[in-house]
Structures are given as C-alpha cells and as structure tokens.
Design a protein around this motif. Structure first.
Motif, PDB file in Angstrom:
ATOM      1  N   UNK A 169       5.985   7.863 -21.799  1.00 42.99           N
ATOM      2  CA  UNK A 169       6.609   7.289 -20.549  1.00 42.99           C
ATOM      3  C   UNK A 169       5.141   7.099 -19.663  1.00 42.99           C
ATOM      4  N   UNK A 170       5.057   6.013 -19.034  1.00 39.28           N
ATOM      5  CA  UNK A 170       4.112   5.560 -18.322  1.00 39.28           C
ATOM      6  C   UNK A 170       4.484   4.856 -16.922  1.00 39.28           C
ATOM      7  N   UNK A 171       3.865   5.107 -15.783  1.00 37.49           N
ATOM      8  CA  UNK A 171       4.014   4.470 -14.570  1.00 37.49           C
ATOM      9  C   UNK A 171       2.675   3.646 -14.433  1.00 37.49           C
ATOM     10  N   UNK A 172       2.938   2.385 -14.377  1.00 39.43           N
ATOM     11  CA  UNK A 172       1.903   1.430 -14.099  1.00 39.43           C
ATOM     12  C   UNK A 172       1.763   1.024 -12.596  1.00 39.43           C
ATOM     13  N   UNK A 173       0.692   1.329 -11.869  1.00 41.58           N
ATOM     14  CA  UNK A 173       0.497   0.779 -10.516  1.00 41.58           C
ATOM     15  C   UNK A 173       0.408  -0.985 -10.801  1.00 41.58           C
ATOM     16  N   UNK A 174       0.949  -1.596  -9.958  1.00 41.30           N
ATOM     17  CA  UNK A 174       0.885  -3.167  -9.909  1.00 41.30           C
ATOM     18  C   UNK A 174       0.534  -3.820  -8.692  1.00 41.30           C
ATOM     19  N   UNK A 175       0.043  -5.018  -8.580  1.00 35.11           N
ATOM     20  CA  UNK A 175      -0.321  -5.438  -7.209  1.00 35.11           C
ATOM     21  C   UNK A 175       1.347  -5.776  -6.331  1.00 35.11           C
ATOM     22  N   UNK A 176       1.146  -5.550  -4.988  1.00 36.19           N
ATOM     23  CA  UNK A 176       2.190  -6.478  -4.252  1.00 36.19           C
ATOM     24  C   UNK A 176       1.677  -6.742  -3.034  1.00 36.19           C
ATOM     25  N   UNK A 177       2.221  -7.892  -2.502  1.00 34.84           N
ATOM     26  CA  UNK A 177       1.782  -8.607  -1.318  1.00 34.84           C
ATOM     27  C   UNK A 177       2.456  -7.873  -0.072  1.00 34.84           C
ATOM     28  N   UNK A 178       1.699  -7.044   0.275  1.00 35.11           N
ATOM     29  CA  UNK A 178       1.973  -6.284   1.803  1.00 35.11           C
ATOM     30  C   UNK A 178       0.896  -5.611   2.435  1.00 35.11           C
ATOM     31  N   UNK A 179       0.802  -4.651   3.049  1.00 34.50           N
ATOM     32  CA  UNK A 179      -0.109  -3.988   3.911  1.00 34.50           C
ATOM     33  C   UNK A 179       0.212  -2.472   4.078  1.00 34.50           C
ATOM     34  N   UNK A 180      -0.744  -1.718   4.963  1.00 33.53           N
ATOM     35  CA  UNK A 180      -0.476  -0.478   5.035  1.00 33.53           C
ATOM     36  C   UNK A 180      -0.959  -0.208   6.473  1.00 33.53           C
ATOM     37  N   UNK A 181      -0.250   0.868   7.049  1.00 37.63           N
ATOM     38  CA  UNK A 181      -0.878   1.681   8.328  1.00 37.63           C
ATOM     39  C   UNK A 181       0.341   2.639   8.703  1.00 37.63           C
ATOM     40  N   UNK A 207      -0.721   4.147  11.858  1.00 35.95           N
ATOM     41  CA  UNK A 207      -0.870   4.301  13.043  1.00 35.95           C
ATOM     42  C   UNK A 207      -1.739   2.685  13.593  1.00 35.95           C
ATOM     43  N   UNK A 208      -2.213   2.790  14.926  1.00 36.99           N
ATOM     44  CA  UNK A 208      -2.888   1.592  15.255  1.00 36.99           C
ATOM     45  C   UNK A 208      -4.164   1.190  14.841  1.00 36.99           C
ATOM     46  N   UNK A 209      -4.713   2.070  14.137  1.00 37.35           N
ATOM     47  CA  UNK A 209      -6.158   2.056  13.670  1.00 37.35           C
ATOM     48  C   UNK A 209      -6.426   1.947  12.261  1.00 37.35           C
ATOM     49  N   UNK A 210      -5.509   2.229  11.408  1.00 37.32           N
ATOM     50  CA  UNK A 210      -5.743   2.407  10.105  1.00 37.32           C
ATOM     51  C   UNK A 210      -5.117   1.352   9.271  1.00 37.32           C
ATOM     52  N   UNK A 211      -4.905   0.145   9.718  1.00 41.76           N
ATOM     53  CA  UNK A 211      -4.299  -1.021   9.041  1.00 41.76           C
ATOM     54  C   UNK A 211      -5.071  -1.320   7.533  1.00 41.76           C
ATOM     55  N   UNK A 212      -4.403  -1.336   6.709  1.00 38.54           N
ATOM     56  CA  UNK A 212      -4.698  -1.730   5.324  1.00 38.54           C
ATOM     57  C   UNK A 212      -6.177  -0.712   4.912  1.00 38.54           C
ATOM     58  N   UNK A 213      -5.925   0.687   5.385  1.00 38.50           N
ATOM     59  CA  UNK A 213      -7.000   1.571   4.736  1.00 38.50           C
ATOM     60  C   UNK A 213      -6.639   2.432   3.626  1.00 38.50           C
ATOM     61  N   UNK A 214      -5.207   2.278   3.202  1.00 35.30           N
ATOM     62  CA  UNK A 214      -4.698   2.779   1.994  1.00 35.30           C
ATOM     63  C   UNK A 214      -4.209   1.778   0.953  1.00 35.30           C
ATOM     64  N   UNK A 215      -4.137   2.031  -0.052  1.00 29.11           N
ATOM     65  CA  UNK A 215      -3.730   0.936  -0.730  1.00 29.11           C
ATOM     66  C   UNK A 215      -1.944   0.841  -0.969  1.00 29.11           C
ATOM     67  N   UNK A 216      -1.363  -0.260  -1.402  1.00 34.07           N
ATOM     68  CA  UNK A 216      -0.111  -0.549  -1.425  1.00 34.07           C
ATOM     69  C   UNK A 216       0.250  -1.012  -2.932  1.00 34.07           C
ATOM     70  N   UNK A 217       1.426  -1.044  -3.300  1.00 36.67           N
ATOM     71  CA  UNK A 217       1.488  -1.570  -4.842  1.00 36.67           C
ATOM     72  C   UNK A 217       3.093  -1.390  -5.244  1.00 36.67           C
ATOM     73  N   UNK A 218       3.191  -2.019  -6.268  1.00 36.98           N
ATOM     74  CA  UNK A 218       4.795  -1.650  -6.825  1.00 36.98           C
ATOM     75  C   UNK A 218       4.429  -0.950  -8.122  1.00 36.98           C
ATOM     76  N   UNK A 219       5.515  -0.898  -8.908  1.00 38.51           N
ATOM     77  CA  UNK A 219       5.264   0.114 -10.100  1.00 38.51           C
ATOM     78  C   UNK A 219       6.129  -0.597 -11.367  1.00 38.51           C
ATOM     79  N   UNK A 220       5.534  -0.655 -12.320  1.00 37.02           N
ATOM     80  CA  UNK A 220       6.187  -0.816 -13.702  1.00 37.02           C
ATOM     81  C   UNK A 220       6.391   0.475 -14.517  1.00 37.02           C
TER      82      UNK A 220
END
Length: 335
Positions: free
Chosen positions: A184-196, A198-211
């Motif tokens: 059994x495998x969890x694959x991280x796949x792209x998503x169209x989004x963003x992360x934060x 707080x006010x100073x860390x926008x897009x500093x961690x990745x986001x995604x979906x899973x298959x």
C-alpha cells in the motif's frame, strides 16, 4: 534574504530556495492585502446556522473493502484492506491559531476521537489551520502513534509541537509505503493552492494532494486545490489510471474572483471527477467551517446542478454529511 523556517533543500521547478510555487502556467494564488480588504468590504450577509445536528458513526476496527466515513470538513476516515487512514484531521472547535476567535465548527465531528479505530496513517495535505490542527495531532499520536505523511516543510511544524510524532515528508511525485510489505502506497501529488501559518511564511511549506493505492484500488484525496487548466488532474489519470473514489472539495469558493485559483466550486469538482475517470466521488470541505461567502447549503445545490448538466448519476458523486458512511464498490460492480 529571508530564511525558510520549515525547509532547506535544493532548488526545483516548484521551489526557488525560499518559497514553493504552483506548477507553471497555472493561475497565481497569492492575494494582496488590498484584495483581502476588497473581499471583506463586499462580502454578502449569508449567516450560517449556529449548529447542525450530527449522528456520529462508530467505525469498525477493520474493513476488508473500501469504506469512507465523513468526519467533517476535510477530515475523512479511509478504511481499505485493513488499513485505517485519516485525512487532514481536525477535531478542534475553531479553525484558527487561537481558541477564542476564527471560524467555529457548526457540525460536531462525525466520529468521536475516542471511537476511532486504530489509526495507521495520517495524510496531511498542507498547513492551513482548517487542515493542520496541532491539538488533534497530539491526541492521535498519543493514542495511535500513526505515521503522518505530509509535504515538505510541514514535518517541521508538526515535530515542533508533537515531538514524538512519526513523520515522512515528501515532495510532489514521491511515495511512501503504508504497510511493512510496501503493498500500500501514499503518493504525494500536486495541488493548486498555497500555505502559511502566519503573516511571514507564505508558501514556505509545500502543499499537495494524495493518491492512495492499495489492493488494486485507488483513492484520490485532493486536500485543497483550484482547478486551473485541469492539467494536473489529467496527468494523474495518465499516471495512475482510473480512480475508484475521489475525495473532492466542493465548498469555500465564493467570491470566485478571489477564490477560483485556490478552491474548486462544485462544477469544477465534477470536472476533476471526469478528468480522473473516477468511478465515484465524495464531496468534502463544505458545511463545517464558514470560510467564505456562499450559504451553507449552496454547494449541495450547485453539485446537483453540475451533475445534471453533465449527465452524471447523482449516486456517483455524493456530498457527505459528518457521520455518513460510503462503501465504495469495485469499479464496474454497480451500486
């Protein structure tokens, strides 16, 4: 140059050394303070009810087939071949960094924390407060010690607050086993989004979906995503083949000028279903936290209209309420 507090790694086609970004040619999700103020100034008065009744479920300890139980918002229990997997677990009363303000849940969780079966893994899509709740992760780690699989950088956030957590951090297109045999495998796949957080860390961690792939079945969990050009979903169909069940967000979409790049509406969720060649789909990310402008029941009406317009039987794409359970038949096996 600012320092990324979550992740230091090599530059890639979606990481510039400081911030992550969506795939090229997709709409930009960043919004300015001016945009936010314009949204709040023009927001309609669409109050939600203070609470909506929920009949909680008590899941079985193990399920041989594929069963989905809705807990609320983006929190879903996936039971497949003896594995119990939670997505974006949030049992908090508010989707907020503080307990006294922020969006308050109007539906109780569809499964009480104490009634969960043994949880083997958590799929954590990104770090927004309606998806990453530290208190819930602490409780799950203490009770179940699940493996938490998450995009790059979010592991640092969890580890800071939950030192004993078992973590696996993935980049897009990477996978991690969910069982010792690796079947059994969890694959991280792209998503169209963003992360934060707080006010100073926008897009500093990745986001995604899973298959999720196990026992010849595939389950897609979108997390949060916009539709964009649809290319990322057609690429998933080409890579993984037809999907048994897609867990797709159908809420938090108005106003469209502000939200379209980052959140799908029901018609776009139906388009994702078709792009994935999904046999079944379940609507998530609606009706628990009031995050945007649409009335609470609007996603249900829009989903019905989108399915009718595209000639898709309504039983193939259901919007689940907390506590509801869906047993997903094998592809082609009927209802």
């Amino acid at each position: 140059m600012p320092r990324n507090p979550y992740y230091q790694g090599p530059v890639s086609d979606h990481f510039d050394g400081l911030r992550f970004r969506n795939p090229a040619a997709e709409p930009e999700t960043d919004r300015s303070l001016k945009d936010v103020l314009r949204w709040r100034r023009t927001a309609p008065d669409n109050p939600w009810p203070p609470s909506v009744p929920v009949t909680p479920a008590r899941p079985d300890a193990a399920v041989p087939g594929l069963r989905i139980t809705m807990i609320g918002h983006a929190t879903v229990l996936i039971q497949l071949g003896g594995l119990n997997i939670l997505t974006d677990p949030v049992w908090a009363q508010r989707a907020s960094p503080v307990r006294f303000a922020g969006p308050r849940r109007v539906t109780a969780p569809g499964v009480a924390l104490a009634d969960l079966p043994p949880i083997h893994a958590v799929l954590l899509s990104h770090n927004h407060y309606d998806h990453l709740d530290v208190a819930t992760l602490k409780a799950l780690t203490k009770a179940h010690a699940p493996l938490i699989i998450t995009p790059l950088g979010n592991d640092s956030i969890v580890r800071r607050h939950v030192p004993g957590a078992r973590l696996a951090a993935l980049d897009w297109h990477q996978a991690h086993p969910l069982d010792p045999a690796g079947t059994a495998q969890a694959h991280l796949v792209p998503a169209l989004h963003w992360s934060s957080r707080g006010p100073r860390d926008r897009r500093m961690a990745l986001w995604g979906g899973f298959m999720l792939c196990a026992q010849g079945r595939t389950v897609y969990f979108a997390g949060d995503t916009g539709y964009g050009t649809g290319a990322i979903f057609r690429a998933l169909r080409a890579r993984f083949g037809p999907v048994d069940c897609a867990l797709l967000p159908i809420g938090a979409y108005d106003p469209r000028w502000f939200m379209a790049a980052q959140h799908t509406n029901p018609a776009e969720a139906v388009a994702i279903m078709r792009d994935l060649d999904a046999d079944r789909a379940l609507g998530i990310h609606w009706g628990t936290f009031k995050l945007t402008d649409e009335p609470r029941e609007d996603p249900l009406h829009q989903l019905d209209a989108a399915l009718a317009a595209q000639g898709i039987a309504p039983e193939r794409f259901r919007a689940l309420h907390p506590g509801q359970v869906a047993d997903i038949p094998a592809r082609g096996a009927g209802a």
